[in-house]
Motif scaffolding. Structure first.
Motif, PDB file in Angstrom:
ATOM      1  N   LYS A 144      67.374  49.437  82.175  1.00 54.57           N
ATOM      2  CA  LYS A 144      67.485  47.979  82.292  1.00 54.57           C
ATOM      3  C   LYS A 144      66.650  47.266  81.247  1.00 54.57           C
ATOM      4  N   GLN A 145      65.559  47.888  80.847  1.00 55.64           N
ATOM      5  CA  GLN A 145      64.668  47.296  79.848  1.00 55.64           C
ATOM      6  C   GLN A 145      64.543  48.216  78.651  1.00 55.64           C
ATOM      7  N   HIS A 146      64.446  47.616  77.455  1.00 60.92           N
ATOM      8  CA  HIS A 146      64.239  48.400  76.238  1.00 60.92           C
ATOM      9  C   HIS A 146      62.765  48.397  75.888  1.00 60.92           C
ATOM     10  N   ASP A 147      62.207  49.570  75.701  1.00 65.82           N
ATOM     11  CA  ASP A 147      60.808  49.715  75.284  1.00 65.82           C
ATOM     12  C   ASP A 147      60.806  50.036  73.792  1.00 65.82           C
ATOM     13  N   PRO A 148      60.445  49.076  72.922  1.00 67.25           N
ATOM     14  CA  PRO A 148      60.465  49.329  71.473  1.00 67.25           C
ATOM     15  C   PRO A 148      59.474  50.397  71.017  1.00 67.25           C
ATOM     16  N   ASN A 149      58.507  50.724  71.840  1.00 68.05           N
ATOM     17  CA  ASN A 149      57.531  51.764  71.492  1.00 68.05           C
ATOM     18  C   ASN A 149      58.067  53.169  71.743  1.00 68.05           C
ATOM     19  N   ASP A 150      59.119  53.278  72.546  1.00 69.47           N
ATOM     20  CA  ASP A 150      59.727  54.582  72.841  1.00 69.47           C
ATOM     21  C   ASP A 150      60.852  54.828  71.836  1.00 69.47           C
ATOM     22  N   GLU A 151      60.614  55.727  70.892  1.00 68.72           N
ATOM     23  CA  GLU A 151      61.579  55.986  69.819  1.00 68.72           C
ATOM     24  C   GLU A 151      62.826  56.725  70.296  1.00 68.72           C
ATOM     25  N   THR A 152      62.778  57.289  71.495  1.00 65.62           N
ATOM     26  CA  THR A 152      63.948  58.001  72.023  1.00 65.62           C
ATOM     27  C   THR A 152      64.977  57.054  72.634  1.00 65.62           C
ATOM     28  N   GLN A 153      64.585  55.803  72.867  1.00 69.23           N
ATOM     29  CA  GLN A 153      65.502  54.825  73.441  1.00 69.23           C
ATOM     30  C   GLN A 153      66.355  54.177  72.359  1.00 69.23           C
ATOM     31  N   LEU A 154      67.615  53.936  72.695  1.00 72.63           N
ATOM     32  CA  LEU A 154      68.532  53.243  71.795  1.00 72.63           C
ATOM     33  C   LEU A 154      68.847  51.876  72.400  1.00 72.63           C
ATOM     34  N   PRO A 155      68.568  50.782  71.675  1.00 75.44           N
ATOM     35  CA  PRO A 155      68.948  49.474  72.196  1.00 75.44           C
ATOM     36  C   PRO A 155      70.472  49.336  72.188  1.00 75.44           C
ATOM     37  N   VAL A 156      71.028  48.892  73.292  1.00 76.02           N
ATOM     38  CA  VAL A 156      72.482  48.873  73.468  1.00 76.02           C
ATOM     39  C   VAL A 156      73.170  47.962  72.457  1.00 76.02           C
ATOM     40  N   LYS A 157      72.729  46.729  72.329  1.00 74.72           N
ATOM     41  CA  LYS A 157      73.403  45.758  71.442  1.00 74.72           C
ATOM     42  C   LYS A 157      73.363  46.226  69.985  1.00 74.72           C
ATOM     43  N   GLU A 158      72.221  46.702  69.525  1.00 71.67           N
ATOM     44  CA  GLU A 158      72.094  47.179  68.141  1.00 71.67           C
ATOM     45  C   GLU A 158      72.955  48.415  67.903  1.00 71.67           C
ATOM     46  N   THR A 159      72.987  49.309  68.878  1.00 73.33           N
ATOM     47  CA  THR A 159      73.792  50.523  68.762  1.00 73.33           C
ATOM     48  C   THR A 159      75.275  50.173  68.688  1.00 73.33           C
ATOM     49  N   LEU A 160      75.709  49.235  69.551  1.00 74.29           N
ATOM     50  CA  LEU A 160      77.109  48.790  69.510  1.00 74.29           C
ATOM     51  C   LEU A 160      77.466  48.203  68.150  1.00 74.29           C
ATOM     52  N   THR A 161      76.622  47.329  67.640  1.00 73.68           N
ATOM     53  CA  THR A 161      76.878  46.686  66.348  1.00 73.68           C
ATOM     54  C   THR A 161      76.926  47.712  65.221  1.00 73.68           C
ATOM     55  N   ARG A 162      75.956  48.620  65.202  1.00 66.91           N
ATOM     56  CA  ARG A 162      75.878  49.627  64.130  1.00 66.91           C
ATOM     57  C   ARG A 162      77.087  50.551  64.145  1.00 66.91           C
ATOM     58  N   LEU A 163      77.436  51.083  65.311  1.00 66.13           N
ATOM     59  CA  LEU A 163      78.540  52.034  65.379  1.00 66.13           C
ATOM     60  C   LEU A 163      79.906  51.356  65.250  1.00 66.13           C
ATOM     61  N   GLN A 164      80.012  50.129  65.714  1.00 65.38           N
ATOM     62  CA  GLN A 164      81.277  49.415  65.555  1.00 65.38           C
ATOM     63  C   GLN A 164      81.557  49.148  64.080  1.00 65.38           C
ATOM     64  N   SER A 165      80.520  48.795  63.316  1.00 67.68           N
ATOM     65  CA  SER A 165      80.742  48.562  61.886  1.00 67.68           C
ATOM     66  C   SER A 165      80.955  49.874  61.135  1.00 67.68           C
ATOM     67  N   ALA A 166      80.327  50.958  61.590  1.00 68.06           N
ATOM     68  CA  ALA A 166      80.464  52.238  60.892  1.00 68.06           C
ATOM     69  C   ALA A 166      81.747  52.983  61.255  1.00 68.06           C
ATOM     70  N   ARG A 167      82.200  52.890  62.511  1.00 69.19           N
ATOM     71  CA  ARG A 167      83.296  53.732  62.980  1.00 69.19           C
ATOM     72  C   ARG A 167      84.507  52.971  63.520  1.00 69.19           C
ATOM     73  N   SER A 168      84.566  51.649  63.360  1.00 67.57           N
ATOM     74  CA  SER A 168      85.680  50.887  63.954  1.00 67.57           C
ATOM     75  C   SER A 168      87.031  51.281  63.377  1.00 67.57           C
ATOM     76  N   GLY A 169      87.084  51.772  62.158  1.00 69.77           N
ATOM     77  CA  GLY A 169      88.352  52.190  61.560  1.00 69.77           C
ATOM     78  C   GLY A 169      88.682  53.662  61.760  1.00 69.77           C
ATOM     79  N   ALA A 170      87.884  54.350  62.592  1.00 69.98           N
ATOM     80  CA  ALA A 170      88.106  55.788  62.802  1.00 69.98           C
ATOM     81  C   ALA A 170      89.486  56.024  63.394  1.00 69.98           C
ATOM     82  N   ALA A 171      90.211  56.953  62.788  1.00 73.18           N
ATOM     83  CA  ALA A 171      91.570  57.243  63.236  1.00 73.18           C
ATOM     84  C   ALA A 171      91.907  58.698  62.993  1.00 73.18           C
ATOM     85  N   TYR A 172      92.965  59.151  63.656  1.00 71.64           N
ATOM     86  CA  TYR A 172      93.492  60.511  63.453  1.00 71.64           C
ATOM     87  C   TYR A 172      94.947  60.426  63.077  1.00 71.64           C
TER      88      TYR A 172
END
Length: 172
Positions: A144-172
């Motif tokens: 429920k909360q993001h701890d910026p000091n914990d490097e193992t945690q991935l912030p949801v909004k940033e992860t969505l933005t990063r992967l959507q821009s990197a992989r949105s055109g992924a196709a087979y």
């Protein structure tokens, strides 16, 4: 029209919706999910197998798409962060041997007969073909909360933005 390439299918779909690839998910506890992404069967080198660069790239793609799907689920449930608790990656390579007619002697064999008339080992040659498939399975703890000091945690909004821009055109 018969020679046109098949239309690419989007990769970010549920498993089996448009082919032998896609994601699947299930709840495995309170705020814990398991996401699996299965990649499509791709042609790889029969001599390089799992070390083929196309399969290595496919492994990275399936991992990114599994993380992206986990982030989508976390966002839908109103979570701020997620943590990968367990990760399993697997690749299968299937090598087949087919025999094709060897036209090296010309289209016709001895005495002017077609070469397929002869059923000997000199008229057919083996061809090895290999196909590989990558699968990534992640067990993810939703937070429920993001701890910026914990490097193992991935912030949801940033992860969505990063992967959507990197992989949105992924196709087979």
């Amino acid at each position: 029209a018969a020679c046109t390439a098949p239309v690419p299918k989007p990769a970010m779909v549920p498993l089996g919706q448009t082919g032998d690839f896609g994601y699947s998910e299930r709840d495995v506890g309170t705020d814990r999910i398991e996401v699996t992404y299965t990649g499509a069967n791709i042609r790889v080198s029969s001599s390089r197998g799992k070390e083929d660069s196309r399969l290595v790239a496919e492994q990275a793609k399936t991992r990114d798409l599994a993380i992206w799907r986990a982030a989508q689920i976390a966002d839908q449930r109103g979570m701020a962060a997620m943590k990968i608790v367990n990760e399993a990656r697997d690749t299968d390579v299937e090598v087949t041997r087919e025999y094709v007619q060897n036209y090296g002697w010309g289209r016709y064999g001895y005495w002017g007969r077609p070469s397929w008339f002869y059923d000997g080992p000199y008229y057919y040659q083996p061809i090895r073909r290999a196909y590989g498939q990558a699968v990534t399975t992640l067990t993810v703890q939703l937070l429920k909360q993001h701890d910026p000091n914990d490097e193992t945690q991935l912030p949801v909004k940033e992860t969505l933005t990063r992967l959507q821009s990197a992989r949105s055109g992924a196709a087979y």
